[in-house]
Design a protein around this motif. Structure first.
Motif, short mmCIF file in Angstrom:
data_model
loop_
_atom_site.label_atom_id
_atom_site.label_comp_id
_atom_site.label_asym_id
_atom_site.label_seq_id
_atom_site.Cartn_x
_atom_site.Cartn_y
_atom_site.Cartn_z
N THR A 196 6.92 1.60 6.07
CA THR A 196 6.44 2.31 4.87
C THR A 196 6.36 1.46 3.38
O THR A 196 5.44 1.28 2.76
CB THR A 196 7.25 3.44 4.47
OG1 THR A 196 7.18 4.22 5.82
CG2 THR A 196 6.80 4.36 3.16
N PHE A 228 3.21 0.04 1.21
CA PHE A 228 3.29 0.48 -0.13
C PHE A 228 2.95 -0.88 -0.98
O PHE A 228 2.11 -1.04 -2.15
CB PHE A 228 4.62 0.99 -0.61
CG PHE A 228 4.58 1.13 -1.97
CD1 PHE A 228 4.02 2.38 -2.73
CD2 PHE A 228 5.27 0.26 -2.75
CE1 PHE A 228 4.06 2.78 -3.96
CE2 PHE A 228 5.29 0.50 -4.26
CZ PHE A 228 4.66 1.46 -4.88
N THR A 243 0.50 4.83 2.68
CA THR A 243 1.81 4.85 2.47
C THR A 243 2.32 6.52 2.39
O THR A 243 3.18 6.81 2.89
CB THR A 243 2.04 4.50 1.05
OG1 THR A 243 1.64 3.02 0.84
CG2 THR A 243 3.42 4.75 0.32
N CYS A 275 5.03 8.14 4.69
CA CYS A 275 6.09 8.53 4.15
C CYS A 275 6.30 10.11 5.02
O CYS A 275 7.38 10.58 5.09
CB CYS A 275 5.89 8.97 2.47
SG CYS A 275 6.06 7.54 1.64
N SER A 313 2.16 7.76 -4.43
CA SER A 313 2.57 6.77 -3.74
C SER A 313 3.98 6.62 -4.11
O SER A 313 5.04 6.52 -3.23
CB SER A 313 1.77 5.44 -3.05
OG SER A 313 0.50 6.03 -2.60
N VAL A 370 7.49 7.47 -2.40
CA VAL A 370 8.72 6.63 -1.65
C VAL A 370 9.84 6.73 -2.40
O VAL A 370 11.00 6.78 -1.95
CB VAL A 370 8.16 4.99 -1.96
CG1 VAL A 370 9.33 4.14 -1.64
CG2 VAL A 370 6.66 5.03 -1.10
#
Length: 235
Positions: free
Chosen positions: A113, A117, A125, A129, A195, A199
């Motif tokens: 991930t 990213f 991404t 996730c 994104s 994250v």
């Protein structure tokens, strides 16, 4: 300023007694694209080498420094390479692999991930996730509950682990963001901001579920040891 690892150096060149990086793959500190930089070294003051190179995407001029030269096994001198401005590449949570509950499969999914990213692939991404969130819930829930849809798994999760409402809200936000990536829609396609927040939320969840309990346990043990030491020191 950020250090560039040897794995990012594509090609080196020998000049006099020096082995110098000539081609480097790295994320631009201006536009966040992964680009190749050609390095033409032309300044050396006896301690530091310096050069500049433009991003092929945005044209931003990055500065490169070679410092702390040491002789290698081939009798050439190599230095540590730095770039300015730094890439602001996202790095995984330090030491996450040392927590046994966060198993090897979760570590691989988490690192994937972060890597995607850093490549600027926002849709991928968001999907990763969501996939990592599914892996986390399945690592906590019993097998009899793991076949359920993710939304239902999140509803069951508080029965297995102590979760406050804000944490569940985080988890559902990641699930919804992942749905955006999985189902193509030009108007709702994930971008950098979406994104990044996904994250961020995922790492908050990881810290809450896996890291914080260990840190609290270590702190309690330390306090108990201090108490015992104090009792033992009293006559």
């Amino acid at each position: 300023m950020e250090i560039i690892n040897e794995s990012n150096i594509v090609k080196t060149i020998k000049i006099d007694e020096f082995s110098l990086p000539e081609s480097v793959d790295f994320t631009c500190g201006f536009c966040s694209r992964l680009v190749n930089y050609y390095l033409d070294w032309n300044e050396y003051n006896g301690r530091v080498m310096f050069t500049t190179s433009r991003c092929s995407g945005c044209g931003g001029m990055s500065k490169f420094y070679l410092v702390e030269f040491m002789e290698n096994s081939d009798d050439y001198y190599e230095g540590i390479l730095y770039i300015s401005p730094g890439s602001n590449r996202r790095k995984p949570i330090k030491g996450i692999e040392s927590y046994p509950e966060f198993n090897k499969g979760l570590v691989r999914a988490y690192n994937s991930t972060i890597n995607v990213f850093n490549l600027g692939e926002w849709t991928a991404t968001s999907i990763l996730c969501r996939r990592l969130l599914e892996g986390i819930t399945k690592s906590i829930l019993p097998e009899t509950e793991q076949y359920r849809p993710l939304a239902r798994q999140l509803e069951i999760l508080p029965n297995k682990v102590d979760l406050d409402k804000p944490i569940l809200t985080l988890a559902h936000a990641i699930r919804i963001g992942g749905n955006l990536g999985a189902h193509f829609d030009l108007e709702k396609e994930p971008n950098y901001e979406t994104s990044k927040y996904m994250v961020d939320l995922l790492e908050y969840l990881i810290e809450y579920l896996f890291i914080l309990p260990h840190r609290i346990k270590e702190l309690n043990e330390h306090i108990e040891n201090l108490k015992n030491e104090k009792i033992d020191s009293n006559p």
